[in-house]
Every structure is written in structure tokens, then in C-alpha cells.
Design a protein around this motif. Structure first.
Motif, PDB file in Angstrom:
ATOM      1  N   HIS A   1       0.927  -1.264  -0.057  1.00 15.99           N
ATOM      2  CA  HIS A   1       0.014  -0.044  -0.136  1.00 15.99           C
ATOM      3  C   HIS A   1       0.863   1.365   0.062  1.00 15.99           C
ATOM      4  O   HIS A   1       0.489   2.379   0.057  1.00 15.99           O
ATOM      5  CB  HIS A   1      -0.978   0.029   1.102  1.00 15.99           C
TER       6      HIS A   1
ATOM      7  N   GLY B   1      -0.986  -5.882   5.281  1.00 23.70           N
ATOM      8  CA  GLY B   1      -0.899  -5.904   3.846  1.00 23.70           C
ATOM      9  C   GLY B   1      -0.649  -7.340   3.291  1.00 23.70           C
ATOM     10  O   GLY B   1      -1.180  -7.749   2.251  1.00 23.70           O
TER      11      GLY B   1
ATOM     12  N   ARG C   1      -4.664  -9.555  -4.372  1.00 25.30           N
ATOM     13  CA  ARG C   1      -3.807  -8.345  -4.995  1.00 25.30           C
ATOM     14  C   ARG C   1      -3.034  -8.801  -6.111  1.00 25.30           C
ATOM     15  O   ARG C   1      -2.951  -8.296  -7.258  1.00 25.30           O
ATOM     16  CB  ARG C   1      -3.093  -7.622  -4.108  1.00 25.30           C
TER      17      ARG C   1
ATOM     18  N   GLY D   1       2.812  -1.317  -5.029  1.00 24.89           N
ATOM     19  CA  GLY D   1       1.573  -0.986  -4.217  1.00 24.89           C
ATOM     20  C   GLY D   1       0.350  -1.103  -4.984  1.00 24.89           C
ATOM     21  O   GLY D   1       0.371  -1.329  -6.130  1.00 24.89           O
TER      22      GLY D   1
END
Length: 383
Positions: free
Chosen positions: A208, A249, A256, A334
Motif C-alpha cells: 500500500h 498488507g 492483490r 503498491g
């Protein structure tokens, strides 16, 4: 919980993260403390004395990192380079030698060439996809490790982890793999024969762009203990809040990475057909020289894409300056898409050396935005 009990996403969410026994809190607390009360002289509670030596939030992250990499011990640091420096000083001595990639990350090159060399460590840079050159670079009894990146930063070259591990162990050396670009979701170097995995947790693990950190994961208890001693003795640990952010994360790493890969594949297809682009570097392409090895050792091919611009450095810089959604910035991994000119940004330290990157190279860290918006941004930037 061990890496053999559950799937990757389950480990990422649960390993080292049992509910707090005192309050039942589902998310591990941030133990924002420097020191701990002891029950008696020489009798610390649960082994915690001082947060450089041990902190429950950092321990949760370290256990999770070991689980998702399939290692015996994970160690968290203040940055990726802090992790690298600790590893070198724990394993190497003045007079030792290391083989590094011919296109190593600029910060790693700087660590070897400007820091480690000053205390007597020598190194040789060779293309790690050429095993004959790697073998030729070895100095029996002197070479202590092969330091690999795969995919490399920023040229996205691929090294055969299993083959390099076999070669390193033939000479009683270690294989170190920087797994930052792939992430443990896409690639498991320890299972392929690596001895240590290195991460900049700043990148995909944190995910992030809000925390800096690094990690080492060791395949053996013995090496893990050695690294843990040096982690404490050298002191380059991350703070509890940074550990907590990174752990947060990691929980979404799997989902992701799937989106990063989906978007990157669409962008690669687009760039290959654009008149402003002379070459696209991506291991998912059949034309990539490392594609077969990448397909063997990676689950998918990642969210990093590099390309060379028709028109040389001037055009490459122009493209970087024209994007709107792709943020002109260093770092990677990110949720937001980034663009950079490696020759003048992340790899400036290698300028003038054998590791200098092409001047017409542009590197993309493809985020998880709506891919059609990213394609439109590239269209207007490429002109």
C-alpha cells in the motif's frame, strides 16, 4: 500452524496471528513499547526484555513470513537493504566473494560496490541465466554465495533457482534469492533449493506504499539462528507499527497479486502493438528468453513490466512525465500504478558501471486500478 497445514491465503491471514489471549482481539495488537516488566532478575515474561531483541507484533509478522515462504525462520528489518546488509555481515567475512546478477537492483549494487567492498568483500556480476558464466565466476573456497534476483529489477531477466541452488551447494555456498518482484504468492524459492529469501517488504508484501521494511526467511534453523543473532546485534529492526502495517498488507497479498497479474498482461498486449515501443520485457511472453524457466517456477508472471521506447532516452523521459494515473515515483508493488525511468531514478547508482541500464528503458509497476483507465493513460502518454 505450519506451512504444511493450510493453503497460502489461509497462512497469510492466520499464521502468527491467533486472537489475543487476554482480550480476544482478532487482529494482533501493536505493542508500542520499548521495554518490558520482568517478574524477577533474569526472568522476563514470555522472553520479552527489550523491543530491539523481541517484540510481539514483529514476532507475529516474522512467523507469518516464514509460513508463507515455507521457511524455518522469518526476520523483519527496517528496510530491504537493512536485511541485505545483515545477511552479508552474518555470512561473509573480509576476503570472501559473492556472485551477483549482471543486472542487479541499483541499491543492491551500491551495497556491494560502495559498502561491502570497503570491508573486504569482493563480488562478480554475471548473467545468472548463463550457468557456464556463473560457474566460471566461482572461486572455490572463497565464494560464499550466489545472490540472485528473479525476475530481475528492472530488466525482468529470469534465473533458474533450482539450477543455481545445485551449483551453489556443489561449492558449499549459499543461494540467496531476492523474491521481491515475484512475491511468495507467485514463487517459492526455498522449495526450489534456495537457502535464504530476501524481501523489500515495502513492495508487494506491504502493498500500500505506506511502510518501509525488509525481511529474510531462512530454510534452516541453524542459519535462522545465525541471522537472528545478527538482527539483534546490528539492530536494524522495524518498529511495531511498521510490522503491523506490513502484516495487514500480507493478508491480501494473494488477491492483490492476481489483479496485478491480470492488469499487467493486458498492458503487455497493448504495448507490444504500439509504434512508440521498440521492445517489451515481461517473462509471460513466449518470446522472453526466460519464459520457459519462469513458467516452471512461477505461478504467474507478476505485475512488473518494462519496455524500451522508440526515440531513446528523450522519448522514455517524455512518456514518464506525461502519465496521469501512473504516478511518476520510485518503489513498486503498491495498489497504485507507478512509472519511472530507471536510468535516472532507481538505478542511477549503477550509471557508468557494467550494470548500467538502457537509457530508453521505462519501468511500470502495474497496480490494481480499472485496467481500461490504465490503458487510456498509457495511450495519451505514448502519443
Amino acid at each position: 500452524m505450519t506451512a504444511y497445514d493450510y493453503g497460502f491465503d489461509t497462512l497469510a491471514i492466520h499464521a502468527g496471528q491467533d486472537p489475543d489471549p487476554r482480550t480476544g482481539a482478532v487482529v494482533p495488537p501493536i505493542y508500542q513499547t520499548s521495554t518490558y516488566a520482568q517478574d524477577a532478575v533474569g526472568a522476563p515474561r514470555l522472553g520479552y526484555e527489550y523491543s530491539r531483541s523481541g517484540n510481539p507484533t514483529r514476532d507475529a509478522l516474522q512467523e507469518c513470513l516464514a509460513a508463507i515462504e515455507g521457511g524455518r525462520r522469518g526476520l523483519a528489518f527496517a528496510s530491504g537493504l537493512a536485511a541485505e546488509d545483515t545477511l552479508l555481515r552474518a555470512v561473509c567475512r573480509p576476503g570472501d566473494h559473492v556472485v551477483i546478477p549482471g543486472d542487479a537492483y541499483g541499491g543492491t549494487y551500491r551495497l556491494f560496490a560502495k559498502v561491502a567492498e570497503n570491508w573486504g568483500l569482493s563480488w562478480t556480476a554475471v548473467p545468472l541465466d548463463d550457468l557456464d558464466q556463473v560457474r566460471a565466476a566461482f572461486r572455490p573456497g572463497v565464494t560464499k554465495m550466489i545472490w540472485a534476483e528473479t525476475p530481475t529489477n528492472p530488466l525482468l531477466n529470469i534465473a533458474d533457482i533450482a539450477a543455481l541452488g545445485g551449483l551453489a551447494h556443489e561449492y558449499d555456498a549459499l543461494l540467496v534469492v531476492d523474491n521481491t518482484f515475484a512475491s511468495p504468492y507467485l514463487q517459492q524459492p526455498l522449495a526450489l533449493g534456495a537457502d535464504v529469501v530476501v524481501h523489500s517488504t515495502t513492495k508487494y508484501l506491504g502493498g500500500h506504499s505506506d511502510v518501509v521494511g525488509g525481511a529474510l526467511v531462512a530454510a534452516s534453523d541453524e542459519l535462522g539462528d545465525t541471522l537472528a543473532f545478527h538482527q539483534n546485534a546490528m539492530g536494524a529492526v522495524n518498529g511495531p507499527f511498521d510490522a503491523w502495517l506490513t502484516l495487514r498488507g500480507v493478508k491480501t497479498l494473494g488477491v492483490r497479486m492476481e489483479r496485478h497479474c491480470d492488469n499487467a498482461e493486458r498492458i503487455v498486449s497493448y504495448l507490444r502493438e504500439h509504434r512508440a515501443v521498440s521492445d517489451v520485457l515481461y517473462p509471460g511472453l513466449d518470446s522472453h528468453p526466460g519464459h520457459e524457466v519462469a513458467a516452471k517456477q512461477m505461478q504467474r508472471f507478476g505485475g512488473m513490466v518494462s519496455f524500451r521506447a522508440n526515440g531513446g532516452m528523450e522519448k522514455a523521459v517524455e512518456i514518464c512525465n506525461r502519465t496521469k494515473l501512473f504516478v511518476l515515483a520510485e518503489s513498486l508493488g503498491g495498489i497504485e500504478s507507478l512509472i519511472e525511468h530507471p536510468g535516472q531514478m532507481t538505478h542511477l547508482s549503477a550509471a557508468g558501471s557494467a550494470l548500467e541500464v538502457p537509457a530508453d528503458l521505462v519501468r511500470l509497476s502495474v497496480g490494481i486500478e480499472t485496467v481500461d483507465d490504465l490503458l487510456a493513460d498509457l495511450e495519451q502518454a505514448l502519443g
